[in-house]
Design an enzyme around this catalytic site. Structure first.
Site, PDB file in Angstrom:
ATOM      1  N   ASP A  95     -41.569  20.977  54.045  1.00 59.28           N
ATOM      2  CA  ASP A  95     -41.515  20.725  52.539  1.00 59.28           C
ATOM      3  C   ASP A  95     -41.513  22.033  51.924  1.00 59.28           C
ATOM      4  OD1 ASP A  95     -41.488  18.109  53.504  1.00 59.28           O
ATOM      5  OD2 ASP A  95     -43.150  17.348  52.328  1.00 59.28           O
ATOM      6  N   ASP A 141     -37.923  18.733  56.924  1.00 56.26           N
ATOM      7  CA  ASP A 141     -37.586  18.356  55.643  1.00 56.26           C
ATOM      8  C   ASP A 141     -37.842  19.446  54.561  1.00 56.26           C
ATOM      9  OD1 ASP A 141     -37.201  15.949  56.810  1.00 56.26           O
ATOM     10  OD2 ASP A 141     -38.953  14.980  55.827  1.00 56.26           O
ATOM     11  N   ARG A 143     -31.733  13.429  56.550  1.00 56.18           N
ATOM     12  CA  ARG A 143     -32.261  12.270  56.655  1.00 56.18           C
ATOM     13  C   ARG A 143     -32.588  11.591  55.264  1.00 56.18           C
ATOM     14  NH1 ARG A 143     -37.683  10.721  56.481  1.00 56.18           N
ATOM     15  NH2 ARG A 143     -39.187  12.523  56.291  1.00 56.18           N
ATOM     16  N   TRP A 188     -35.404  10.443  52.740  1.00 53.16           N
ATOM     17  CA  TRP A 188     -36.640  10.531  52.596  1.00 53.16           C
ATOM     18  C   TRP A 188     -37.158   9.131  51.451  1.00 53.16           C
ATOM     19  CZ3 TRP A 188     -39.641  12.702  48.049  1.00 53.16           C
ATOM     20  CH2 TRP A 188     -41.065  12.503  48.259  1.00 53.16           C
TER      21      TRP A 188
END
Length: 324
Positions: A188, A215, A279, A281
């Protein structure tokens, strides 16, 4: 061997140089000027310019103090080379603020801290993902140039912590822009978001470098990444694939646009096939968020929609990751 916090920043800076992301500007011979061509407290660019220097040659010694002193709109912070270990928040009232790295090399002006989502807060509880951010920007019209935003929290130093999200920058304002900046972290790293579910935030990233593992570019902003470099890191805590994803947009149902990545590239420290590009979230607070579709566009071929593994250096053109 796990990286120490100090080595984390040193190695990351060296990697940026080796990859040619930021050629060092020519240095003028003679007397050093800590604020380069951007004036000084004795000769300000504008009355609204503040100077930050860790050794006391500016108005203040920390970025946080400069932000606190920069009331109103349209203020400029000129930040001298240094590692500023602190958390910084630009609230909604400080609109149209600009940060400039005085040396014009983002490796020189580093704002870094080491909170993670699972880090305990002094008053009890833990920080959570948002609270882990080294720098948080809520104001509209914010811009930064030649700054490194980093979070050097490392899993290896905290083996019992389950909340491993550690944000370097959370930006929520509309009309935000980042030029030739670096975003360093692991999980993150760059949180490109908005102030609220029903609020759209437009953000622009040009000639930037971002690295991480899980991510590490995520959130619900409408964001354009142009001529940027994304680097996926190796992971010593996992024995095999998959390691993670580069992009994890959470585009709200009412927003027709999410992330656009154009004329950019992805490289990796990890073996081939250990990462996927994108992807969806789906934050629990957003019941309208739509599943995201990634479209990977190498230089000479545009495949079908889907989520794709990348090799060690993928060229991306007209890359759009958004709500489907």
């Amino acid at each position: 061997m796990p990286l120490s916090r100090r080595r984390f920043l040193t190695v990351s800076a060296g990697a940026g140089a080796a990859l040619g992301a930021f050629p060092a500007p020519a240095r003028a011979a003679g007397r050093p000027r800590p604020f380069g061509r951007y004036g000084s407290p004795a000769a300000r660019l504008t009355p609204g310019t503040l100077y930050v220097h860790p050794g006391g040659a500016g108005d203040v010694t920390t970025v946080r103090d400069a932000v606190a002193a920069a009331n109103g709109t349209g203020r400029t912070l000129v930040i001298a080379p240094g590692t500023y270990r602190e958390t910084v928040a630009v609230d909604r009232t400080r609109t149209a603020m600009t940060w400039i790295g005085a040396s014009e090399d983002p490796r020189d002006a580093v704002v870094v801290y080491d909170n993670a989502a699972g880090t305990p807060k002094p008053g009890g509880g833990t920080h959570g993902t948002t609270g882990s951010a080294t720098t948080t920007v809520q104001a509209d019209g914010f811009s930064a140039r030649w700054i490194t935003f980093a979070n050097d929290w490392l899993r290896a130093d905290h083996p019992g912590t389950s909340g491993t999200q550690a944000v370097a920058l959370k930006v929520q304002g509309d009309r935000s822009a980042f030029h030739q900046c670096r975003f360093l972290g692991h999980q993150d790293t760059l949180y490109a978001d908005s102030m609220a579910l029903g609020t759209f935030a437009r953000q622009y990233f040009s000639h930037c470098y971002a690295e991480g593992d899980v991510d590490f570019v995520f959130g619900r902003a409408t964001a354009v990444f142009e001529q940027c470099h994304f680097r996926t890191l190796s992971r010593t805590d996992l024995a095999g694939a998959p390691y993670g994803f580069v992009f994890a947009p959470s585009t709200a149902g009412a927003n027709p646009l999410g992330y656009l990545v154009t004329r950019s590239r992805v490289s990796s420290e990890a073996p081939d096939g250990y990462y996927k590009l994108a992807r969806p979230w789906v934050p629990s607070s957003d019941t309208t968020e739509r599943l995201s579709a990634g479209r990977r566009a190498p230089r000479d071929h545009v495949p079908d929609h889907g989520q794709h593994q990348h090799r060690r250096d993928d060229g991306l053109t007209s890359r759009h990751v958004r709500g489907a």
